[in-house]
Design an enzyme around this catalytic site. Structure first.
Site, PDB file in Angstrom:
ATOM      1  N   GLN A  78       0.328  -0.955  -0.223  1.00 21.02           N
ATOM      2  CA  GLN A  78       0.208  -0.131  -0.177  1.00 21.02           C
ATOM      3  C   GLN A  78       0.863   0.853  -0.048  1.00 21.02           C
ATOM      4  O   GLN A  78       1.170   1.649   0.990  1.00 21.02           O
ATOM      5  CB  GLN A  78      -0.644   0.500   0.906  1.00 21.02           C
ATOM      6  CG  GLN A  78      -1.775   1.588   1.189  1.00 21.02           C
ATOM      7  CD  GLN A  78      -2.866   1.149   2.146  1.00 21.02           C
ATOM      8  OE1 GLN A  78      -3.230   0.267   2.940  1.00 21.02           O
ATOM      9  NE2 GLN A  78      -3.619   1.901   2.679  1.00 21.02           N
ATOM     10  N   PHE A  79       1.215   1.053  -0.713  1.00 17.69           N
ATOM     11  CA  PHE A  79       2.098   2.764  -1.399  1.00 17.69           C
ATOM     12  C   PHE A  79       1.257   3.823  -0.770  1.00 17.69           C
ATOM     13  O   PHE A  79       2.505   5.112  -0.235  1.00 17.69           O
ATOM     14  CB  PHE A  79       2.191   3.135  -2.773  1.00 17.69           C
ATOM     15  CG  PHE A  79       1.709   3.553  -3.335  1.00 17.69           C
ATOM     16  CD1 PHE A  79       1.476   5.240  -3.373  1.00 17.69           C
ATOM     17  CD2 PHE A  79       0.715   2.660  -4.240  1.00 17.69           C
ATOM     18  CE1 PHE A  79       0.695   6.101  -4.378  1.00 17.69           C
ATOM     19  CE2 PHE A  79      -0.312   4.003  -4.731  1.00 17.69           C
ATOM     20  CZ  PHE A  79       0.164   5.033  -5.216  1.00 17.69           C
ATOM     21  N   THR A  80       0.439   4.087  -0.716  1.00 14.17           N
ATOM     22  CA  THR A  80      -0.305   5.828  -0.361  1.00 14.17           C
ATOM     23  C   THR A  80      -0.095   5.430   1.431  1.00 14.17           C
ATOM     24  O   THR A  80      -0.202   6.889   2.071  1.00 14.17           O
ATOM     25  CB  THR A  80      -1.888   5.233  -0.385  1.00 14.17           C
ATOM     26  OG1 THR A  80      -2.865   4.268   0.625  1.00 14.17           O
ATOM     27  CG2 THR A  80      -2.599   5.003  -1.384  1.00 14.17           C
TER      28      THR A  80
END
Length: 149
Positions: A78-80
């Site tokens: 989850q790069f966010t």
């Protein structure tokens, strides 16, 4: 590297309407890989994740790890988690690692956890996923390999 760890009764991941992974009792790890992260960050997070004492013992105290209770781990990229909203309202993801490097370290974390826990599942890197989580407690822990929190 940043991780959000949630103790769960169950969790699953689906991509394009198809279930790709599922766990029952265990933990879900949402993982964000930052630019400049290395295998040292992977090792640090793997040790923290499998050793977190967030499961209750016989006296009802959080004293046991995922290893102690023979639970499963589901790791989802989850790069966010690297989103920076200190300036303005639209997140900046400039601190997130490039996809090729992020995927390499994501896979390395999965493999490091598999060496310590027998049931490790994963999401699909760079896919639009639906993650279903039944948080138990709720228990949610933040881990940052730079020790920012």
């Amino acid at each position: 590297m940043r991780a959000v760890v949630q103790r769960v009764k169950n969790a699953s991941v689906s991509v394009q309407g198809k279930d790709i992974s599922k766990i029952d009792n265990g933990i879900v790890v949402f993982l964000g890989v930052a630019e400049g992260d290395t295998m040292e960050d992977v090792d640090y997070l793997a040790e923290k994740i499998v050793g977190l004492r967030i499961f209750e013992d016989e006296e009802g105290k959080m004293n046991k790890s995922v290893q102690d209770v023979d639970a499963a781990i589901l790791i989802v990229s989850q790069f966010t988690l690297l989103g920076d909203v200190r300036k303005g309202r639209r997140p900046s993801f400039s601190k997130a690692a490039q996809p090729k490097e992020a995927q390499k370290l994501y896979k390395a974390l999965i493999e490091a956890c598999k060496k310590k826990v027998k049931a490790v599942e994963e999401g699909q890197f760079q896919a639009e996923m639906l993650v279903n989580v039944l948080n138990d407690g709720p228990v949610t822990i933040l881990i940052d390999s730079d020790k920012q929190f």
